[in-house]
Design a protein around this motif. Structure first.
Motif, PDB file in Angstrom:
ATOM      1  N   ARG A  47       0.843  -1.202   0.000  1.00 47.24           N
ATOM      2  CA  ARG A  47       0.000   0.000   0.000  1.00 47.24           C
ATOM      3  C   ARG A  47       0.877   1.250   0.000  1.00 47.24           C
ATOM      4  NH1 ARG A  47      -3.116  -3.158   3.656  1.00 47.24           N
ATOM      5  NH2 ARG A  47      -2.628  -1.899   5.492  1.00 47.24           N
ATOM      6  N   ILE A  48       1.974   1.196   0.766  1.00 49.62           N
ATOM      7  CA  ILE A  48       2.877   2.357   0.762  1.00 49.62           C
ATOM      8  C   ILE A  48       3.572   2.475  -0.596  1.00 49.62           C
ATOM      9  CG2 ILE A  48       4.958   3.368   1.809  1.00 49.62           C
ATOM     10  CD1 ILE A  48       3.989   2.368   4.514  1.00 49.62           C
ATOM     11  N   ARG A  49       3.899   1.333  -1.197  1.00 44.07           N
ATOM     12  CA  ARG A  49       4.468   1.394  -2.560  1.00 44.07           C
ATOM     13  C   ARG A  49       3.467   2.054  -3.504  1.00 44.07           C
ATOM     14  NH1 ARG A  49       5.052  -2.830  -5.533  1.00 44.07           N
ATOM     15  NH2 ARG A  49       6.829  -2.194  -6.776  1.00 44.07           N
ATOM     16  N   ALA A  50       2.191   1.696  -3.330  1.00 45.95           N
ATOM     17  CA  ALA A  50       1.170   2.209  -4.245  1.00 45.95           C
ATOM     18  C   ALA A  50       0.978   3.711  -4.082  1.00 45.95           C
ATOM     19  CB  ALA A  50      -0.157   1.485  -4.001  1.00 45.95           C
ATOM     20  N   LEU A  51       1.086   4.170  -2.851  1.00 47.50           N
ATOM     21  CA  LEU A  51       0.795   5.582  -2.591  1.00 47.50           C
ATOM     22  C   LEU A  51       2.033   6.459  -2.702  1.00 47.50           C
ATOM     23  CD1 LEU A  51      -1.364   7.661  -1.563  1.00 47.50           C
ATOM     24  CD2 LEU A  51      -0.368   7.317   0.711  1.00 47.50           C
ATOM     25  N   GLY A  52       3.102   6.049  -2.041  1.00 44.42           N
ATOM     26  CA  GLY A  52       4.287   6.895  -1.890  1.00 44.42           C
ATOM     27  C   GLY A  52       4.555   7.057  -0.411  1.00 44.42           C
ATOM     28  N   PRO A  53       5.648   7.760  -0.049  1.00 41.52           N
ATOM     29  CA  PRO A  53       6.000   7.889   1.368  1.00 41.52           C
ATOM     30  C   PRO A  53       4.919   8.632   2.153  1.00 41.52           C
ATOM     31  CG  PRO A  53       7.432   9.272  -0.002  1.00 41.52           C
ATOM     32  CD  PRO A  53       6.615   8.452  -0.933  1.00 41.52           C
ATOM     33  N   THR A  54       4.451   8.034   3.246  1.00 41.94           N
ATOM     34  CA  THR A  54       3.348   8.644   4.000  1.00 41.94           C
ATOM     35  C   THR A  54       3.789   9.937   4.671  1.00 41.94           C
ATOM     36  OG1 THR A  54       3.872   7.457   6.046  1.00 41.94           O
ATOM     37  CG2 THR A  54       2.417   6.353   4.499  1.00 41.94           C
ATOM     38  N   VAL A  55       5.106  10.124   4.795  1.00 39.23           N
ATOM     39  CA  VAL A  55       5.599  11.322   5.472  1.00 39.23           C
ATOM     40  C   VAL A  55       5.826  12.482   4.512  1.00 39.23           C
ATOM     41  CG1 VAL A  55       6.632  10.100   7.400  1.00 39.23           C
ATOM     42  CG2 VAL A  55       7.956  10.402   5.306  1.00 39.23           C
ATOM     43  N   ARG A  56       5.629  12.237   3.243  1.00 40.70           N
ATOM     44  CA  ARG A  56       5.741  13.304   2.245  1.00 40.70           C
ATOM     45  C   ARG A  56       4.525  13.242   1.321  1.00 40.70           C
ATOM     46  NH1 ARG A  56      10.638  16.105   1.067  1.00 40.70           N
ATOM     47  NH2 ARG A  56       9.244  17.234  -0.315  1.00 40.70           N
ATOM     48  N   PRO A  57       3.347  13.601   1.840  1.00 40.78           N
ATOM     49  CA  PRO A  57       2.128  13.526   1.022  1.00 40.78           C
ATOM     50  C   PRO A  57       2.291  14.263  -0.310  1.00 40.78           C
ATOM     51  CG  PRO A  57       1.620  14.287   3.254  1.00 40.78           C
ATOM     52  CD  PRO A  57       3.087  14.112   3.185  1.00 40.78           C
ATOM     53  N   ASP A  58       3.112  15.332  -0.304  1.00 44.51           N
ATOM     54  CA  ASP A  58       3.305  16.102  -1.540  1.00 44.51           C
ATOM     55  C   ASP A  58       3.957  15.283  -2.644  1.00 44.51           C
ATOM     56  OD1 ASP A  58       5.543  16.095   0.273  1.00 44.51           O
ATOM     57  OD2 ASP A  58       6.521  17.596  -0.989  1.00 44.51           O
ATOM     58  N   LEU A  59       4.622  14.185  -2.278  1.00 47.45           N
ATOM     59  CA  LEU A  59       5.309  13.383  -3.294  1.00 47.45           C
ATOM     60  C   LEU A  59       4.556  12.102  -3.630  1.00 47.45           C
ATOM     61  CD1 LEU A  59       8.988  13.674  -1.978  1.00 47.45           C
ATOM     62  CD2 LEU A  59       7.808  15.115  -3.644  1.00 47.45           C
ATOM     63  N   THR A  60       3.347  11.970  -3.085  1.00 45.04           N
ATOM     64  CA  THR A  60       2.622  10.727  -3.329  1.00 45.04           C
ATOM     65  C   THR A  60       1.786  10.829  -4.589  1.00 45.04           C
ATOM     66  OG1 THR A  60       0.706  11.423  -2.046  1.00 45.04           O
ATOM     67  CG2 THR A  60       2.440  10.234  -0.860  1.00 45.04           C
ATOM     68  N   LEU A  61       1.116   9.723  -4.868  1.00 46.68           N
ATOM     69  CA  LEU A  61       0.238   9.652  -6.025  1.00 46.68           C
ATOM     70  C   LEU A  61      -0.935  10.623  -5.894  1.00 46.68           C
ATOM     71  CD1 LEU A  61       0.260   7.738  -8.475  1.00 46.68           C
ATOM     72  CD2 LEU A  61      -1.362   6.295  -7.231  1.00 46.68           C
ATOM     73  N   LYS A  62      -1.316  10.930  -4.655  1.00 47.34           N
ATOM     74  CA  LYS A  62      -2.485  11.803  -4.435  1.00 47.34           C
ATOM     75  C   LYS A  62      -2.094  12.986  -3.569  1.00 47.34           C
ATOM     76  CE  LYS A  62      -5.319   7.664  -4.464  1.00 47.34           C
ATOM     77  NZ  LYS A  62      -6.226   6.795  -3.739  1.00 47.34           N
ATOM     78  N   PRO A  63      -1.272  13.880  -4.113  1.00 44.98           N
ATOM     79  CA  PRO A  63      -0.749  14.977  -3.297  1.00 44.98           C
ATOM     80  C   PRO A  63      -1.832  15.891  -2.727  1.00 44.98           C
ATOM     81  CG  PRO A  63      -0.144  15.256  -5.612  1.00 44.98           C
ATOM     82  CD  PRO A  63      -0.747  13.906  -5.480  1.00 44.98           C
ATOM     83  N   SER A  64      -2.984  15.948  -3.383  1.00 45.18           N
ATOM     84  CA  SER A  64      -3.981  16.893  -2.893  1.00 45.18           C
ATOM     85  C   SER A  64      -5.065  16.227  -2.051  1.00 45.18           C
ATOM     86  CB  SER A  64      -4.603  17.642  -4.075  1.00 45.18           C
ATOM     87  OG  SER A  64      -4.982  16.708  -5.051  1.00 45.18           O
ATOM     88  N   ASP A  65      -4.896  14.923  -1.773  1.00 43.43           N
ATOM     89  CA  ASP A  65      -5.903  14.228  -0.983  1.00 43.43           C
ATOM     90  C   ASP A  65      -5.422  14.068   0.453  1.00 43.43           C
ATOM     91  OD1 ASP A  65      -7.664  12.535   0.237  1.00 43.43           O
ATOM     92  OD2 ASP A  65      -7.487  10.910  -1.227  1.00 43.43           O
ATOM     93  N   PRO A  66      -5.980  14.860   1.384  1.00 42.37           N
ATOM     94  CA  PRO A  66      -5.500  14.795   2.767  1.00 42.37           C
ATOM     95  C   PRO A  66      -5.790  13.444   3.425  1.00 42.37           C
ATOM     96  CG  PRO A  66      -7.441  16.211   2.605  1.00 42.37           C
ATOM     97  CD  PRO A  66      -7.077  15.832   1.199  1.00 42.37           C
ATOM     98  N   GLU A  67      -6.714  12.695   2.847  1.00 38.78           N
ATOM     99  CA  GLU A  67      -7.085  11.408   3.434  1.00 38.78           C
ATOM    100  C   GLU A  67      -6.203  10.263   2.940  1.00 38.78           C
ATOM    101  OE1 GLU A  67      -9.461  10.944   5.861  1.00 38.78           O
ATOM    102  OE2 GLU A  67      -9.331  13.140   5.824  1.00 38.78           O
ATOM    103  N   ALA A  68      -5.352  10.548   1.949  1.00 37.68           N
ATOM    104  CA  ALA A  68      -4.631   9.471   1.275  1.00 37.68           C
ATOM    105  C   ALA A  68      -3.835   8.605   2.250  1.00 37.68           C
ATOM    106  CB  ALA A  68      -3.710  10.056   0.214  1.00 37.68           C
TER     107      ALA A  68
END
Ligand code: HEM
Ligand code: SF4
Lengths: 544, 102
Positions: free
Chosen positions: B76-97
């Motif tokens: 799940r973390i691979r799918a999303l991106g680092p949870t500590v850098r929401p700006d670098l994830t797949l859903k940078p604008s989703d606060p719930e991601a």
């Protein structure tokens, strides 16, 4: 600082060209991943959770401004604007593209850097005291010896396929700032009763799943036998290290299974055999290297006065600076641990700013520490306030060195494919809860270290408080350890008991600090109180 | 469901098999049933993707279609991106991601 000679430069340049061709062949399909994997790892290129990760070696943690600037530029140009400084005094980039790697390595080579031997079962980057050449308490500057060992171990054909990775640390003072005894080989430069400088050898330390404190195996190795003795240590390990079992392959297991005395006997036997073979470089080479590490042009009679009227500055001076050997100068630490931040991460702009400030105020020099911070080794006291102001404006003026805010944390499950649990969010929560100046003043020195799995990249065994992430049926869980220490009085932390979830572990840390505060006697640090009263009161408070 | 993930050869980016190609968005992942090994052998032969493996996933209805959620937190973390850098994830604008990962 050491400057590459034509051999060093040629080795690195040749390697870049070779890797460029290997990457080309991989991209064109000539090489399969199976064939390519060992080649990329030999150049520091891992595959991590989200992308390729590049680990760049920072020899004994020393950088000049030009190198630091390039590290910042790489973060901007090829990564996502930041880098991660590690407990091995190196830097890692998390979002590297394969096709860019040859260009990155070429950029590094231009400033005498590379990513060679940052992976694999070879002698890795040699670590050292971040205050080397500046500390008031050192017997001698350890860096020339670290550099000699770097040259010996670079592409050493016999030691490129050891049973397992091999890490060496070199220090030269009683205060061990490099976790020397937790290395495969630890070397402490000492002076013997006759006043001569030599090397004291420790072997078989390590962390990982079987942490061990390396015992001393030789009190004094004369300087003209340093390489030969190192060679003997490695040879015995290379021959008898457990190649049958990856988890028993580190030298610590060999030393432990043979016993320190038998391992030492074998090393001495091999050493006697090697002595006649002329493998020791002439002392002239050491002298040549030493010339690169002479003191910078300190201003004689520089003033020791500091204007501490700014209370924030005063706090930073108290927490983050360290005595310099030269009157009028000081060693300044930049904490990469803002409250709620990611330990060890720095943005490209911050990295370049530190490079510029080192040029202006620290004789062009910086150090990376194993606590994931940055050091300005030689700052004139008269410049200190200006330096701090500039750092503070960029979020780098935090006063929390060696306190509960200054947490070591490995990348954990946010970045690392071997992880069981995330480390960084735990570090963030703890630093938020204990980050205030008042809390820090109350609790004082407390080194907290977090690893996301048993490999212990975050040194959790050596934390006054350690946290280890484990996988409990697919859910992140955290074990608490108390009583570890990586200094001159190295000790390994003990697990308190059953683990906790992410919020539970932060509460458990708080309870541990409460036990300390209600039991501490005059001048005691957390670790001292723990050592005096033992585990039981902590267990009682934590598990009730 | 069984889904197939790997890394893009050039960029290293985490990718998901969609049935016809590869996507950076886990929600595009197709159920590969028992065919995972066969697809891996073929796709790695084409050299676009490497380090591929099959994992368990779960498809659930969501307001704008569906979401595919890997069974293990690591994926799940691979799918999303680092949870500590929401700006670098797949859903940078989703606060719930980040909650979706845990
Ligand atoms: C993210 C990629 C990383 C991977 C795949 C990785 C892998 C490993 C492994 C497998 C070990 C255990 C070796 C053994 O006991 O035989 C280890 C130990 C260690 N690593 Fe890492 N590591 C990574 C990142 C880091 C980082 C970021 C740091 C510094 C923050 C680091 C510093 C260390 C240290 C200090 C040890 C323990 C000392 C030792 O026993 O060697 N590693 N690492
Ligand atoms: S300790 Fe484990 S989780 Fe942390 S970086 Fe090392 S291998 Fe990864």
């Amino acid at each position: 600082m050491y400057k590459y000679d034509s051999y060093d430069q040629q080795m690195v340049d040749t390697r870049v060209a070779e890797f460029r061709d290997q990457v080309r062949r991989r991209l064109s399909g000539e090489l399969t991943e199976e064939q390519f994997r060992p080649l990329r790892l030999q150049n520091g290129l891992y595959l991590q959770l989200h992308a390729y990760m590049l680990r760049v070696a920072v020899p004994y943690g020393t950088l000049n401004s030009a190198q630091m600037t390039v590290l910042g530029d790489i973060a901007d140009k090829y990564d996502r604007g930041y880098g991660h400084f590690t407990t091995r005094q190196n830097i890692q980039y998390n979002w590297i593209k394969l096709e860019d790697t040859p260009d990155i390595l070429a950029d590094l080579a231009k400033v005498e850097m590379h990513a060679i031997q940052t992976s694999g079962n070879c002698i890795r980057n040699i670590s050292s005291d971040q205050y080397a050449g500046a500390a008031a308490d050192e017997v001698v500057d350890p860096r020339p010896y670290a550099e000699l060992l770097r040259q010996w171990s670079s592409f050493h054909p016999e030691f490129l396929t050891l049973p397992r990775k091999f890490k060496i640390a070199v220090i030269a003072s009683e205060t061990d700032r490099a976790a020397m005894r937790l290395h495969d080989i630890g070397i402490k430069m000492v002076r013997n009763p006759a006043g001569e400088i030599g090397a004291q050898f420790y072997a078989g330390g390590g962390m990982g799943r079987t942490p061990m404190i390396g015992p001393m195996i030789r009190e004094f190795v004369p300087l003209d036998q340093l390489i030969t003795y190192s060679e003997a240590c490695l040879r015995v390990y290379n021959r008898y290290g457990r190649r049958d079992n990856k988890y028993k392959a580190r030298i610590k297991i060999l030393v432990h299974e043979l016993g320190k005395d038998e391992y030492t006997r074998q090393v001495e036997e091999e050493f006697a055999h090697l002595l006649g073979q002329g493998i020791e470089p002439p002392l002239a080479e050491l002298e040549r290297i030493k010339q690169y590490f002479v003191d910078p042009a300190f201003e004689a009679g520089a003033s020791d006065e500091l204007d501490l009227s700014d209370p924030d500055f005063r706090l930073w001076v108290e927490r983050n600076t360290h005595a310099h050997k030269q009157a009028g100068y000081v060693i300044a630490n930049v904490s990469l641990k803002p409250v709620g931040g990611i330990p060890g991460d720095a943005s490209a702009d911050q990295i370049r700013l530190m490079a510029q400030l080192a040029k202006d105020y620290s004789f062009d020099e910086l150090r990376v520490t194993h606590a994931q911070n940055i050091v300005f080794p030689h700052v004139k006291k008269a410049d200190l306030y200006t330096l701090w102001k500039a750092l503070d404006e960029a979020g780098l003026g935090i006063a929390n060195l060696d306190t509960l805010g200054d947490i070591i944390a490995c990348p954990g499950l946010d970045y690392c494919s071997l992880a069981n649990a995330r480390s960084i969010p735990v570090a963030q929560k703890i630093s938020e809860r204990f980050g205030s100046a008042e809390k820090q003043a109350e609790i004082g020195e407390l080194k907290l270290k977090i690893s996301g799995c048993i490999n212990a990249c975050g040194h959790h065994h050596a934390g006054h408080i350690g946290i280890l992430g484990v996988d409990k049926k697919g859910v992140e869980n955290y074990q608490l350890l108390l009583g570890g220490c990586e200094g001159a009085d190295t000790s390994l932390g003990k697990i308190t008991g059953p683990g906790f979830d992410e919020n539970g572990i932060v509460d458990a840390v708080e309870k541990a600090t409460e036990v300390y505060l209600s039991n501490k006697q005059d001048g005691e640090r957390f670790l001292d109180t723990y050592r005096r009263i033992g585990m039981d009161p902590f267990k009682e408070a934590i598990y009730g | 469901m069984k889904i197939l993930t790997g890394n893009d050869l050039k960029t290293g980016a985490v990718t998901w098999w969609t049935g016809v190609g590869w996507s950076l968005d886990v929600n595009d992942a197709a159920d590969v049933g028992e065919d995972g090994a066969k697809i891996i052998a073929r796709e790695e032969g084409v050299q676009n993707v490497f380090a591929a493996y099959v994992i368990d996933g779960e498809k659930t209805a969501a307001k704008d279609g569906w979401t595919v959620r890997p069974a293990h937190i690591k994926d799940r973390i691979r799918a999303l991106g680092p949870t500590v850098r929401p700006d670098l994830t797949l859903k940078p604008s989703d606060p719930e991601a980040v909650n979706w990962v845990i």
